[in-house]
Design a protein around this motif. Structure first.
Motif: not given
Length: 208
Positions: A50-69
């Motif tokens: 189930m998609t929670l949301t789309s349109e997330i810019p890469p700048s939101a999570y930067g170089s560490n997507p796991q830490a952001w999530l």
């Protein structure tokens, strides 16, 4: 789709994890090949989610997507209850055929995904307006088919039969009071979805 998306998948140990995967990649394509592929369109297989949301810019999570999530304050698993409704079809490629999902059980997790992925922390008013649009125009769902071919009412009934025979309860069809299918909690994936479907793989995951 532009940017990246947050998906909610069933827990790997949940029976629906394997049931939905087989439906999407094998059972539905074998029963309805005209809906799942064509000379101009290769089959589109994807993880059940189930998609929670789309349109997330890469700048939101930067170089560490796991830490952001990991930093998103999602509700605890016991407050996330994904419950299936009817199988439906829309004239949209990514929603050609899907199982609808009850809104109230996933509202909180969707709101947090949108707030931290797109609108910005603390932007509750923007999130509330988007939620109202999302509920009415997009809706919580788990896709079964991506495609361009229109689905008739007769074929929809056949799809429902295939899904039920695979072991998925559809309470509004079965009319079994108190019974429902779906899952509690689950796994959140962060997936870049701005490329070909075959490349939609997670770059971070998190168990609720």
């Amino acid at each position: 789709m532009t940017g990246s998306s947050l998906w909610l998948l069933p827990p790997p140990s949940h029976p629906l994890s394997s049931i939905l995967k087989e439906l999407i990649t094998a059972k539905i394509p074998s029963h309805f090949p005209h809906l799942t592929s064509s000379p101009s369109l290769p089959p589109s297989f994807f993880e059940a989610h189930m998609t929670l949301t789309s349109e997330i810019p890469p700048s939101a999570y930067g170089s560490n997507p796991q830490a952001w999530l990991d930093s998103i304050p999602f509700p605890p698993a016991e407050q996330v209850k994904l419950r299936f409704g009817r199988i439906k079809s829309q004239d949209v490629f990514h929603r050609r055929c899907f199982v609808s999902v009850e809104y109230d059980g996933v509202k909180k997790v969707v709101a947090k995904a949108r707030e931290h992925g797109v609108e910005g922390a603390g932007e509750e008013d923007k999130v509330d307006k988007w939620l109202e649009w999302w509920r009415n125009e997009y809706g919580a769902h788990v896709s079964l088919i991506y495609g361009d071919e229109k689905i008739t009412e007769e074929v929809m009934k056949e799809i429902e039969s295939v899904v039920q025979n695979a072991g998925v309860k559809l309470p509004e069809i079965d009319n079994k009071k108190g019974e429902w299918d779906g899952w509690e909690g689950g796994v959140v994936w962060l997936v870049p979805t701005d490329g070909p479907i075959k490349d939609w793989k997670p770059i971070a995951t998190r168990q609720l």
